[in-house]
Scaffold this motif. Structure first.
Motif, short mmCIF file in Angstrom:
data_model
loop_
_atom_site.label_atom_id
_atom_site.label_comp_id
_atom_site.label_asym_id
_atom_site.label_seq_id
_atom_site.Cartn_x
_atom_site.Cartn_y
_atom_site.Cartn_z
N TRP A 52 46.19 44.44 37.86
CA TRP A 52 44.81 43.98 38.04
C TRP A 52 44.16 43.90 36.66
O TRP A 52 43.90 44.91 36.03
N ILE A 53 43.93 42.66 36.20
CA ILE A 53 43.47 42.42 34.83
C ILE A 53 42.24 41.50 34.86
O ILE A 53 42.37 40.27 34.96
N PRO A 54 41.03 42.06 34.80
CA PRO A 54 39.83 41.22 34.78
C PRO A 54 39.80 40.34 33.53
O PRO A 54 40.29 40.72 32.47
N ALA A 55 39.23 39.14 33.68
CA ALA A 55 39.07 38.20 32.56
C ALA A 55 40.38 38.04 31.79
O ALA A 55 40.42 38.12 30.57
N ASN A 56 41.46 37.78 32.52
CA ASN A 56 42.78 37.71 31.88
C ASN A 56 43.06 36.34 31.27
O ASN A 56 42.40 35.35 31.56
N TYR A 57 44.10 36.31 30.42
CA TYR A 57 44.40 35.12 29.63
C TYR A 57 44.83 33.93 30.46
O TYR A 57 44.79 32.78 29.99
N ASP A 58 45.25 34.13 31.70
CA ASP A 58 45.78 33.02 32.51
C ASP A 58 44.74 32.45 33.48
O ASP A 58 45.04 31.49 34.19
N ASP A 66 35.70 34.26 35.10
CA ASP A 66 35.44 35.69 35.25
C ASP A 66 34.79 36.18 33.97
O ASP A 66 34.82 35.49 32.94
N ASP A 67 34.18 37.33 33.99
CA ASP A 67 33.65 37.92 32.77
C ASP A 67 33.72 39.44 32.86
O ASP A 67 33.69 40.02 33.95
N LEU A 68 33.81 40.07 31.70
CA LEU A 68 34.01 41.51 31.65
C LEU A 68 32.83 42.28 32.20
O LEU A 68 33.01 43.33 32.85
N ARG A 69 31.62 41.82 31.97
CA ARG A 69 30.45 42.57 32.42
C ARG A 69 30.43 42.67 33.95
O ARG A 69 30.16 43.73 34.52
N THR A 70 30.74 41.56 34.60
CA THR A 70 30.78 41.57 36.06
C THR A 70 31.90 42.48 36.57
O THR A 70 31.71 43.25 37.52
N ALA A 71 33.06 42.41 35.91
CA ALA A 71 34.19 43.25 36.32
C ALA A 71 33.87 44.72 36.13
O ALA A 71 34.23 45.57 36.96
N PHE A 72 33.20 45.05 35.02
CA PHE A 72 32.83 46.44 34.75
C PHE A 72 31.90 46.97 35.84
O PHE A 72 32.09 48.08 36.36
N GLY A 73 30.91 46.16 36.22
CA GLY A 73 30.00 46.58 37.28
C GLY A 73 30.71 46.77 38.61
O GLY A 73 30.46 47.74 39.33
N TYR A 74 31.61 45.85 38.94
CA TYR A 74 32.38 45.96 40.19
C TYR A 74 33.20 47.24 40.20
O TYR A 74 33.19 48.01 41.17
N MET A 75 33.89 47.50 39.09
CA MET A 75 34.75 48.68 39.05
C MET A 75 33.94 49.97 39.11
O MET A 75 34.35 50.94 39.79
N LEU A 76 32.79 50.00 38.45
CA LEU A 76 31.94 51.19 38.53
C LEU A 76 31.52 51.48 39.97
O LEU A 76 31.48 52.63 40.40
N ARG A 77 31.18 50.43 40.69
CA ARG A 77 30.78 50.62 42.09
C ARG A 77 31.96 51.10 42.93
O ARG A 77 31.79 51.88 43.86
#
Length: 590
Positions: A52-58, A66-77
């Protein structure tokens, strides 16, 4: 004096351990990897190999944004305060860097644009693209002799017990895409026409999933010059007078050897699900080691205990990567049921004959629902997955191939009444499996009605994008089918797992923390040996292997004296929480 000197000693040979060993060796650190089993690969070799790799190279290639900020918020929740915010951020920031490193050493991945995060209802989730699947690997690159030192995947994860299948092909076939029939023909021809390879080994030359990942990592480890020992169990960690971990004691060829590790020891020896005493001490009951889907003889918590002996703090010990499992004769471990339960035309019931969950939901929640319903006195351990003749003809279920390919008359006679139960009517089936007949018939009637209307009024099965991934898109609801045509079938499900997620508590660089929250110098831990950065959750497919390798990558940077800084520390709205002990964070979350 140590029997041998190294810069780094890695304990275990799953994905996290192997990646850490490769990177350390490539960075000029003399590295030894020790594995207690007679085969390399651990549970990772049996896995799907996803990360599971948010904002990945592919993602760009696949048209995913995708973007890291959104992924970070999702994972925190998802983690609900049970992992420190800076550790979560470290994972989100470093995961793609690790994936790019994998590609650079010959283990490329591709994103799965249709495979959704596991919690579509949580803000920040994605309908696809964060999970990546390993590109198929040509086993000839590793070589037959080295391949024989790698743990093989169980026959149940292959077509006809022989032919490798990757995640994209599996989805195509189960979704009944038109191209799937040509894919099947191509895979069969590719396997059966490969005479030169099949004369050397029974294993398919084309490796997929966890087999592709581990074979690629073993190839890279051999190329880098990592020393690797099998049959070398960890006995204890060695500390100096200051408390720094300076090495390990392992058993090799009948003698105990003390191995010095100048830069650090990296533990990556898996969970403790094969240790019945630890299961009874920590996990929700009932809990049996034989229900797990992980390798027999491994994952017995040796490194957990070794860490405890030098003062390490344990965390999340009552949590596991749960999954329903099935006992299949002659298979060494119970088989995890990931996909088949999502297919339309089956349902899961307790001893009252009642459904108690969404059969298509994430597998950790499935296991938790089994245990919770059983605790209420409803007899959900074991639970029963029930289907009719229409489902049996078209779909696989555990070891049963579709009846159109392998009819009941071709099944092993010993399986009837042990692997599967069969009744001409639901009343007859209920009597055989000890389930309330009235409840079972009512559940089948309701499921049949839901299939016609397309709406599951009890558990909303098929109501989100994750559920629908393994469904039949031709139907009004891809996950709902009637249960009305005899004969009827049932199979047992147990609350197993693909690993435990509790272990040594670590910081954002995989450094182990003691019971006072202080770093134990020289000791690092990754994978199921450590307390999961995912907390109680499973953000998406690949939430085990992704963190295992990412934190191994970060650990080596720290060993080199070049720890990876956080690029977005300003996102930590409550930076003081990073220093809180897990018990305090969990109390606040509750």
């Amino acid at each position: 004096m140590a029997d041998q000197d190294f810069d780094v000693v890695v304990v275990g040979s799953g994905a996290g351990a192997l990646l850490g060993a490769i990177r350390a060796q490539e960075q000029g650190l003399k590295t030894l990897l020790v594995e207690k089993a007679d085969l390399f690969g651990g549970t990772s070799a049996l896995s799907g190999g996803g990360i599971w790799i948010p904002a990945n190279y592919d993602q760009a290639r696949a048209g995913v944004r995708d973007d890291l900020r959104t992924a970070f918020g999702y994972m925190l929740r998802c983690v609900r305060g049970m992992a420190s915010e800076d550790r979560v951020l470290a994972y989100v920031e470093t995961a793609n860097t690790m994936a790019e490193y994998l590609r650079s050493i010959g283990v490329p991945y591709r994103c799965m644009p249709k495979y959704a995060d596991y919690y579509p209802h949580i803000e920040g989730s994605m309908p696809g693209g964060r999970t990546m699947d390993p590109v198929d690997f040509n086993a000839a690159r590793l070589g037959v002799d080295a391949l024989e030192t790698m743990r093989a995947c169980p026959p149940g994860s292959k077509l006809f017990g022989r032919i490798s299948i990757n995640a994209f092909q599996a989805h195509s076939m189960l979704s009944r895409e038109f191209k799937s029939r040509f894919q099947l023909i191509g895979m069969m021809l590719g396997y059966f026409l490969d005479y030169p390879w099949r004369r050397k080994t029974q294993r398919d030359r084309r490796l997929t999933g966890g087999q592709a990942l581990i074979a690629g990592l073993l190839t890279a480890a051999r190329k880098a010059g990592v020393q690797m020992w099998r049959n070398a169990p960890l006995r204890e960690l060695v500390q100096d007078a200051s408390g720094r971990v300076t090495g390990v004691v392992v058993e090799k060829d009948g003698r105990q050897l003390q191995i010095r590790a100048r830069k650090g020891v990296l533990l990556g020896a898996g969970g403790f699900e094969r240790n019945q005493a630890m299961r009874e001490q920590y996990l929700t009951q009932p809990s049996r080691a034989e229900w797990t889907a992980t390798p027999v003889g491994g994952n017995t918590g040796d490194a957990h205990r070794a860490g405890q002996a030098v003062g390490a703090q344990l965390h999340l010990m009552d949590w596991s990567w749960g999954a329903p499992t099935m006992d299949v004769p002659k298979e060494p471990a119970f088989r995890a049921i990931f996909v088949e339960r999502s297919l339309p035309g089956c349902m899961v019931v307790n001893s009252r004959g009642e459904r108690f969950l969404n059969e298509s939901g994430p597998y950790p929640e499935f296991q938790q629902a089994m245990l919770a319903d059983h605790a209420r006195g409803n007899g959900s351990v074991p639970a029963w997955i029930v289907f009719d003749a229409g489902f049996r003809a078209q779909n696989p279920m555990g070891p049963l191939m579709p009846g159109s390919a392998v009819p009941d008359s071709k099944l092993r006679k010993s399986w009837l009444g042990k692997v599967y139960w069969k009744g001409e009517t639901l009343d007859e089936l209920a009597a055989q499996i000890g389930v309330d007949a009235a409840g079972l018939k009512d559940s089948a009637r309701r499921m049949t009605e839901y299939a016609r209307t397309g709406k599951d009024l009890d558990f909303d099965r098929g109501g989100n994008v994750f559920d629908r991934y393994y469904g039949d898109p031709r139907l009004k609801n891809p996950n709902l089918g009637p249960i009305e045509k005899g004969p009827f079938y049932a199979m047992q499900l147990w609350p197993g797992e693909i690993g435990t997620k509790g272990g040594l508590l670590t910081d954002r660089d995989a450094r182990v923390l003691d019971t006072h929250g202080q770093v134990i110098p020289g000791l690092y831990c990754v994978g199921n040996n450590s307390a999961s950065v995912m907390g109680p959750a499973y953000a998406g497919a690949g939430s085990t292997l992704g963190p295992a390798m990412t934190f191994a990558f970060r650990a080596v940077s720290d060993m080199l004296g070049r720890p990876l800084p956080l690029q977005h520390a300003d996102w930590l709205e409550q930076p003081e929480r990073a220093a809180q002990r897990p018990a305090e964070r969990m109390a606040q979350a509750a």
